[in-house]
Structure formats: C-alpha cells, structure tokens
Design a protein around this motif. Sequence first.
Motif, PDB file in Angstrom:
ATOM      1  N   THR A 266      22.030  28.939 -51.317  1.00 46.84           N
ATOM      2  CA  THR A 266      22.926  29.689 -52.195  1.00 46.84           C
ATOM      3  C   THR A 266      22.766  31.194 -51.948  1.00 46.84           C
ATOM      4  O   THR A 266      21.788  31.646 -51.344  1.00 46.84           O
ATOM      5  CB  THR A 266      22.622  29.398 -53.676  1.00 46.84           C
ATOM      6  N   LYS A 267      23.705  31.964 -52.463  1.00 43.80           N
ATOM      7  CA  LYS A 267      23.596  33.422 -52.401  1.00 43.80           C
ATOM      8  C   LYS A 267      22.488  33.875 -53.356  1.00 43.80           C
ATOM      9  O   LYS A 267      22.263  33.258 -54.395  1.00 43.80           O
ATOM     10  CB  LYS A 267      24.919  34.066 -52.799  1.00 43.80           C
ATOM     11  N   PRO A 268      21.800  34.981 -53.041  1.00 37.94           N
ATOM     12  CA  PRO A 268      20.763  35.490 -53.946  1.00 37.94           C
ATOM     13  C   PRO A 268      21.348  35.869 -55.311  1.00 37.94           C
ATOM     14  O   PRO A 268      22.437  36.440 -55.399  1.00 37.94           O
ATOM     15  CB  PRO A 268      20.231  36.731 -53.216  1.00 37.94           C
ATOM     16  N   LEU A 269      20.625  35.535 -56.360  1.00 33.82           N
ATOM     17  CA  LEU A 269      21.026  35.838 -57.725  1.00 33.82           C
ATOM     18  C   LEU A 269      19.937  36.694 -58.366  1.00 33.82           C
ATOM     19  O   LEU A 269      18.771  36.303 -58.401  1.00 33.82           O
ATOM     20  CB  LEU A 269      21.197  34.536 -58.514  1.00 33.82           C
ATOM     21  N   ALA A 270      20.290  37.872 -58.860  1.00 34.43           N
ATOM     22  CA  ALA A 270      19.317  38.766 -59.478  1.00 34.43           C
ATOM     23  C   ALA A 270      18.929  38.262 -60.865  1.00 34.43           C
ATOM     24  O   ALA A 270      19.759  37.725 -61.597  1.00 34.43           O
ATOM     25  CB  ALA A 270      19.892  40.176 -59.571  1.00 34.43           C
ATOM     26  N   PHE A 271      17.650  38.431 -61.208  1.00 37.85           N
ATOM     27  CA  PHE A 271      17.194  38.089 -62.561  1.00 37.85           C
ATOM     28  C   PHE A 271      15.975  38.933 -62.900  1.00 37.85           C
ATOM     29  O   PHE A 271      15.328  39.508 -62.015  1.00 37.85           O
ATOM     30  CB  PHE A 271      16.890  36.593 -62.696  1.00 37.85           C
ATOM     31  N   GLU A 272      15.662  39.009 -64.173  1.00 40.67           N
ATOM     32  CA  GLU A 272      14.495  39.745 -64.649  1.00 40.67           C
ATOM     33  C   GLU A 272      13.440  38.769 -65.157  1.00 40.67           C
ATOM     34  O   GLU A 272      13.751  37.703 -65.688  1.00 40.67           O
ATOM     35  CB  GLU A 272      14.887  40.711 -65.760  1.00 40.67           C
TER      36      GLU A 272
ATOM     37  N   PRO B 261      24.040  16.388 -48.964  1.00 43.47           N
ATOM     38  CA  PRO B 261      24.580  16.961 -50.209  1.00 43.47           C
ATOM     39  C   PRO B 261      24.838  18.453 -50.049  1.00 43.47           C
ATOM     40  O   PRO B 261      24.331  19.099 -49.121  1.00 43.47           O
ATOM     41  CB  PRO B 261      23.477  16.687 -51.228  1.00 43.47           C
ATOM     42  N   SER B 262      25.598  19.009 -50.979  1.00 42.25           N
ATOM     43  CA  SER B 262      25.902  20.435 -50.947  1.00 42.25           C
ATOM     44  C   SER B 262      25.865  20.984 -52.366  1.00 42.25           C
ATOM     45  O   SER B 262      25.844  20.232 -53.339  1.00 42.25           O
ATOM     46  CB  SER B 262      27.283  20.681 -50.318  1.00 42.25           C
ATOM     47  N   PHE B 263      25.844  22.303 -52.472  1.00 44.74           N
ATOM     48  CA  PHE B 263      25.891  22.946 -53.780  1.00 44.74           C
ATOM     49  C   PHE B 263      27.331  22.979 -54.280  1.00 44.74           C
ATOM     50  O   PHE B 263      28.259  23.255 -53.528  1.00 44.74           O
ATOM     51  CB  PHE B 263      25.346  24.366 -53.706  1.00 44.74           C
ATOM     52  N   ALA B 264      27.488  22.698 -55.557  1.00 42.33           N
ATOM     53  CA  ALA B 264      28.807  22.776 -56.196  1.00 42.33           C
ATOM     54  C   ALA B 264      28.841  24.056 -57.026  1.00 42.33           C
ATOM     55  O   ALA B 264      28.566  24.045 -58.224  1.00 42.33           O
ATOM     56  CB  ALA B 264      29.056  21.554 -57.072  1.00 42.33           C
TER      57      ALA B 264
END
Length: 251
Positions: free
Chosen positions: A238-244, A141-144
Amino acid sequence: MKYLLVLVCCSSFISAAFAKCSSSGIYIKNNTIELNKEGLVVLEFYANSQSLIPHLNTKYPVYLKSSESKLTLVVKQIHKGYHLTQVVLIAETSLNELLTYGFHMDKLPRGERKPMMRTGGKLYGKEIVFTVSKSSKQTMPSFAGEPAEQKKTFDVFGCGPAKWVYFKIGLSDTTVKLVKALVRSKIKGTTTGYILPVENGVVAIGHGMCSGPFDFEESDYEIAFALLDSAGNEREKTKPLAFEAPVLKAS
C-alpha cells in the motif's frame, strides 16, 4: 482485540494494581495449524529467549518431522521488535500435502520452555502437528483500497504503558491471515518491518506492557502494508500513510 502477546507474555499478581512480565518465551505465531507447501513458520522470541536466535540450527535444531522425513527450518528473515524478535523460517524442501508434520526445537537450555502456539482458542504446547494445505492454484490476493487509521490507545500498567494504533485494511480475500507492516520514523528515517495477524480486517501496531512488534520512540510515523506470498516474500504494497504515536490523555 489487542495483540496476542499482551496475553501470553505477561503474568499478574493477585493485586490488579501491580503486574510483572515473564523473563522468556518462544511462541509460534502461525494462527492456523495448516502450513503451505513451503513450510513457512513464524516464531517470536521474547526477552531472554532472544539470545537463542543466533544459534538456531547449530546449538538448537529447528525442524519439521513427518513419518517419512525430517526437514530443517531455515531462517529467512529476522524482525526486531520491542523486547521481542520475530524469526521467519521456511522448510529446506517442499512439504508433502499427504503427510502431517510435527514441529520440533531440540536441545533448548534448561529452564527454557518449548515453543507454544495459540489458535482457534486452543493452546498447543507439548506437541504441535501441522497439516499441509492442498496445492490447488489460487490467485494472489490484493488490497481493496488504502488502509485507514481506526483508533489508538494508551493504557498504563504496572511495568509500563501499552500503546496501540489500529488500522483497518481491505483485502480481496478475507482468508488472508498475515500481512507485513512497514513502519517508518519520519524523524530518523528508519523503517521497521514485522509480520502481523489480520483480525476482522484490522491490524494492531504497537506494544503491550511487556513487549510487542513496534515501539514508539518518536511522535511522527508512516506505515505501509505488504501482502506476502507463500514463501513470505513481500508482494503488493500500500501507499505510505502518516500517523502519530499514541499519547497519554490528560485526566
């Protein structure tokens, strides 16, 4: 739906104003009673039960048993959470898809309950028996698309707050049940990994009142998700996603 451990690790008094956490527990986190041929099993050790981990397969044998063989479950990965440690195990040899396998953890200390498992609304405690998935080849499988933050919550309970951040992830195969979350502190630069369930395309990051996969000691983080192969190895990421981190809202 908040992470399952909020339900299984905490017990409440009759009064809703106060609650307490239990002192131990071992849980099988596979969310299906079907194993792949590698025999991948994910365990979680809560609170005092974490002290058993260094002694797996020395003091405390962990294995799968069929009518024909007994296969040791070898420790592959260990992930440290908040009052919780996840242990990823894999069978020493491939499973036979024509057989069923009982899960066993022997010689546990007095007072320590045998591992429990909840899937499909059923609680498995006394005896957990796995079937083996058929060996028909499937594409990986892969990310969509990239993940997106959906919401965050901060709830105050008797023994402490529950903090969760929910991420929506798209997958080419909706039968994928587990992904690995990699959370990096942007302040300390440290990364923590944990294998988590995908529920209706959503993954919950954080912890409940008693325990959970991630603690939030700082304010700024980034997260990436990795798909796993049948042996639990990280594949596409996946690419890194910033969050708080979640915070308590002023009343």
